[in-house]
Scaffold this active site. Structure first.
Site, short mmCIF file in Angstrom:
data_model
loop_
_atom_site.label_atom_id
_atom_site.label_comp_id
_atom_site.label_asym_id
_atom_site.label_seq_id
_atom_site.Cartn_x
_atom_site.Cartn_y
_atom_site.Cartn_z
N HIS A 156 0.83 -1.22 0.00
CA HIS A 156 0.00 0.00 0.00
C HIS A 156 0.86 1.26 0.00
O HIS A 156 0.44 2.29 0.53
CB HIS A 156 -0.96 0.05 1.19
CG HIS A 156 -1.72 -1.21 1.42
ND1 HIS A 156 -2.91 -1.50 0.80
CD2 HIS A 156 -1.42 -2.31 2.18
CE1 HIS A 156 -3.34 -2.70 1.18
NE2 HIS A 156 -2.44 -3.22 2.01
N SER A 277 15.78 20.14 -17.27
CA SER A 277 14.60 20.92 -17.61
C SER A 277 15.06 22.18 -18.32
O SER A 277 16.13 22.71 -18.03
CB SER A 277 13.85 21.28 -16.34
OG SER A 277 13.10 22.46 -16.53
N LYS A 283 16.83 20.36 -12.09
CA LYS A 283 16.11 19.12 -12.41
C LYS A 283 16.98 18.06 -13.08
O LYS A 283 17.87 18.36 -13.86
CB LYS A 283 14.92 19.43 -13.34
CG LYS A 283 13.81 20.21 -12.71
CD LYS A 283 12.98 19.42 -11.71
CE LYS A 283 12.03 18.47 -12.39
NZ LYS A 283 10.95 19.13 -13.13
N GLU A 290 10.27 7.09 -17.76
CA GLU A 290 8.88 7.53 -18.00
C GLU A 290 8.41 7.08 -19.38
O GLU A 290 7.25 6.70 -19.56
CB GLU A 290 8.78 9.05 -17.88
CG GLU A 290 8.97 9.55 -16.45
CD GLU A 290 9.16 11.05 -16.41
OE1 GLU A 290 8.29 11.80 -16.85
OE2 GLU A 290 10.24 11.49 -15.93
#
Ligand code: ARG
Length: 463
Positions: A156, A277, A283, A290
């Site tokens: 969870h 970025s 970043k 992804e």
């Protein structure tokens, strides 16, 4: 361009209809399979005296020349051709004359196209299996390197029990081994020769299907001609196996993304597999992971698309089925590139053992061990569970971890608690006493690593 199939009609179709009908853009990648298949067909026609020996020899050397020229880039597929099968036959006839027109005796494009697709996908499935084995090898090496690095195991998304990082990596290894097995299963059914089924009903010529199939490395020949040209379940089976594989890669990518966030900081991906970025200089984005996660949707789409295309088609061949190749080729290409990116990305990532240890210290992941301690001293598990829960609540109130709570406090709850409790709930001890087969204890993790090495030797030998 003159149509080889101009029989009843004069073959003069509208230009847009021609483009619409053409599949050469997609099926040109099967040129090698198409030519190899045709060479085997010519050999069979020759052996069975269906065409003259001399004509067969001219056809075979003509086809060999076309193959060599295409391999070398001297001959390019003509985008104006209807498909790769028509293109090859047309070039053959241009090169050797009328004898070339004998090649298509006792076959049809219907059995030819499914033959080529089976041959092509059989090879691709093997390539993909090898790439999965490379990933498994990298993961297994990681498991060995990090076999005693403790981190929380989660359920969870809540810290649950301590495990070692090697154990976590091995979980993916097991999934990937099953993916390899699924591809092998799929190849075994794919490796059945449809050639000789002809248009749909078989043929009046005295062909030798077994001989032709053996030349092409098939295990068997299909039993029913109608089925042979109508079914595409081998494409769907491959797409299903690839979808499941992508689901595994996607879950792993998701974990890499989470783990490389500031919040977790368990791993750092190498610069080679991240991007910056354009406006936020701090970043380091896990774009590759992804994209693997994102491309999973695309592979599922390929599966759903073809399932939908096939669901209402009456037997036998219908042109709808030309739509089979684009999704299955797309899935194959996608899976290959995902594996090519993921394997070195995992190999080169940095693992922050300190961050994992820190996370393991917080979150009361040894609460089960407190309960197990009492059970081993004779208390029923449910009662022990309740006491452990109350101790966690007390620790939260006092802002302590279980290891720091004094023995007197423990003894308020049960006088079964003694000094040896602290050893029992030590995280390293908690991990190493998980001795059940397949558990996270060091002996089990080492056994898993050795078992995987054996599997790799067997599977690599099985090329
Ligand atoms: N390009 C076709 C395909 O990919 C080849 C088979 C065509 N057969 C036919 N009868 N039109 O499905």
């Amino acid at each position: 361009m003159a149509k080889l199939w101009a029989g009843r009609t004069d073959g003069a179709t509208d230009q847009i209809a021609d483009d619409f009908n053409s599949s050469i853009r997609v099926d040109q990648r099967m040129y090698k399979e198409d030519i190899t298949g045709s060479i085997a067909h010519a050999k069979m026609l020759k052996k069975q005296n269906i065409i003259p020996v001399e004509a067969a020899d001219h056809i075979i050397s003509g086809l060999e020349g076309i193959l060599a020229d295409m391999e070398e880039g001297r001959l390019l597929p003509d985008p104006a051709s209807e498909d790769i099968h028509m293109f090859v036959e047309q070039v053959l006839t241009e090169r050797i004359g009328d004898e070339g027109k004998m090649l298509h005796t006792a076959r049809s494009r219907n059995d030819q196209v499914t033959l080529d697709t089976r041959l092509y996908l059989r090879g691709q499935s093997e390539v993909i299996r090898e790439k999965i084995l490379d990933l498994i090898e990298v993961l297994n090496e990681g498991a060995e390197r990090y076999k005693d690095v403790i981190l929380p195991g989660y359920t969870h998304m809540q810290r649950a029990q301590p495990i070692v990082f090697g154990h976590h990596l091995l979980a993916y290894v097991m999934m990937l081994l099953r993916d390899v097995g699924r591809l092998q299963d799929c190849e075994s059914r794919m490796n059945e020769s449809p050639i000789g089924a002809c248009a749909l009903a078989g043929t009046t010529y005295d062909t030798d299907r077994d001989y032709e199939a053996a030349l092409l490395g098939f295990d068997s020949v299909s039993q029913n001609s109608l089925d042979s040209v109508s079914d595409r379940d081998y494409c769907l089976e491959l797409l299903s196996a690839l979808s499941i594989l992508m689901m595994h890669l996607s879950r792993f990518s998701e974990e890499l993304i989470l783990w490389s966030s500031w919040e977790f900081g368990f791993v750092e991906l190498s610069d080679a597999y991240t991007t910056g970025s354009s406006i936020m200089p701090q970043k380091k984005n896990p774009d590759m992971a992804e994209l693997i996660r994102g491309k999973t949707g695309r592979v599922y789409g390929d599966l759903m698309g073809l399932l939908t295309t096939m669901k209402g088609i009456p037997l036998a061949y219908n042109k709808d089925m030309q739509e089979d190749k684009e999704p299955v080729f797309d899935a194959v290409d996608t899976v290959k590139i995902c594996l090519d990116v993921l394997t070195p990305m995992v190999d080169q990532m940095t693992v922050h053992e300190d961050r994992m240890a820190e996370a393991a210290r917080r979150g009361f992941i040894n609460a089960t061990d407190v309960a197990d301690y009492l059970v081993k001293k004779g208390m029923p598990f449910r009662q022990a569970y309740k006491i452990s829960g109350s101790l966690v609540a007390l620790c939260i109130q006092k802002d302590l971890v279980l290891e720091r709570l004094p023995l007197e406090e423990y003894r308020q709850f049960s006088d079964l608690f003694e000094e040896d409790l602290y050893e029992a709930i030590d995280l390293r001890h908690a991990v190493n006493t998980r001795i059940s087969k397949g558990g996270t204890g060091i002996a089990s993790v080492e056994a898993q690593i050795d078992w995987v090495k054996e599997q790799l030797v067997n599977l690599r030998g099985n090329r």
